[in-house]
Design an enzyme around this catalytic site. Structure first.
Site, PDB file in Angstrom:
ATOM      1  N   ALA A  69      42.096  42.267  32.326  1.00  0.00           N
ATOM      2  CA  ALA A  69      42.953  43.438  32.509  1.00  0.00           C
ATOM      3  C   ALA A  69      43.605  43.391  33.879  1.00  0.00           C
ATOM      4  O   ALA A  69      43.088  42.766  34.808  1.00  0.00           O
ATOM      5  CB  ALA A  69      42.141  44.723  32.350  1.00  0.00           C
ATOM      6  N   ASP A  70      44.732  44.066  33.978  1.00  0.00           N
ATOM      7  CA  ASP A  70      45.406  44.188  35.262  1.00  0.00           C
ATOM      8  C   ASP A  70      46.129  45.528  35.308  1.00  0.00           C
ATOM      9  O   ASP A  70      46.591  46.019  34.279  1.00  0.00           O
ATOM     10  CB  ASP A  70      46.399  43.056  35.500  1.00  0.00           C
ATOM     11  CG  ASP A  70      46.714  42.915  36.974  1.00  0.00           C
ATOM     12  OD1 ASP A  70      45.950  42.236  37.681  1.00  0.00           O
ATOM     13  OD2 ASP A  70      47.710  43.521  37.440  1.00  0.00           O
ATOM     14  N   THR A  71      46.189  46.106  36.499  1.00  0.00           N
ATOM     15  CA  THR A  71      46.782  47.433  36.691  1.00  0.00           C
ATOM     16  C   THR A  71      47.837  47.388  37.783  1.00  0.00           C
ATOM     17  O   THR A  71      47.631  46.752  38.822  1.00  0.00           O
ATOM     18  CB  THR A  71      45.685  48.456  37.073  1.00  0.00           C
ATOM     19  OG1 THR A  71      44.690  48.463  36.045  1.00  0.00           O
ATOM     20  CG2 THR A  71      46.244  49.848  37.252  1.00  0.00           C
ATOM     21  N   GLY A 106      47.377  46.568  31.657  1.00  0.00           N
ATOM     22  CA  GLY A 106      47.499  45.624  30.563  1.00  0.00           C
ATOM     23  C   GLY A 106      46.139  45.046  30.252  1.00  0.00           C
ATOM     24  O   GLY A 106      45.333  44.809  31.167  1.00  0.00           O
TER      25      GLY A 106
END
Length: 191
Positions: A69-71, A106
């Site tokens: 995940a990435d923010t 994501g």
């Protein structure tokens, strides 16, 4: 023997969120490139970064489900990642002060021996008006330096938040409810 589940992240927040699902999982830090081309739409940017994290780990775990995940934070069309300096953190928080911004996370999921699927979630966050002393005191805690947009909603920056619209955990770093539903659709946990 059922397949393993691996979280491709060094984020303690993502670990804590994923623990709420009640599944055993391993953690493997990803060393993926986190740069994105200017002009990349935020939903595409976070999915691309999440996919890179999964790709960097999945070869070591070919029979596992791998989640990454990435923010990012977006204000005025500008993507705000993690600040590199205290001055950059100050500028980001000044920009967010008294305004509404979007937080995108994501998520990418690799299937055992197979494909990668991904999605993005967005939550709108509105900050109260912040004065320079309040911003400086927050930066002095060191908390904003490893967080997208220079703040952690689950930490002291909770004091800045006037309102959120969307999934709180998207802002923290992993939209758990949507993630669990996607994983079930993809066959996790195995029967």
């Amino acid at each position: 023997m059922p397949p393993r589940f691996v979280l491709a992240s060094r984020s303690p927040r993502r670990r804590q969120i994923l623990e709420l699902a009640g599944w055993p999982f391993d953690v493997q830090e990803s060393q993926a490139d986190e740069t994105i081309a200017p002009g990349t739409p935020p939903d595409e940017a976070v999915q691309l970064l999440a996919r890179r994290k999964v790709e960097a780990v999945m070869s070591s775990f070919p029979d596992a489900y791998v989640l990454g995940a990435d923010t990012i934070v977006v204000c005025d069309g500008r993507l705000l990642g993690k600040p590199r300096t205290e001055e950059e953190a100050f500028a980001m928080l000044r920009q967010l002060s008294g305004r509404t911004h979007d937080v995108w996370t994501g998520v990418a999921i690799a299937l055992p021996q197979g494909s990668i699927t991904s999605f993005a979630e967005k939550t709108a966050v509105t900050f109260w008006e912040l004065d320079d002393e309040e911003i400086a005191a927050y930066i002095a805690t060191g908390e904003p330096m490893d967080k997208a947009g220079a703040y952690g909603i689950q930490g002291r920056a909770a004091l800045f938040v006037k309102r959120i619209e969307g999934d709180y955990l998207t802002v923290v770093g992993l939209p758990l409810s949507r993630t669990v539903r996607e994983l079930r659709r993809l066959g996790w946990p195995p029967a």
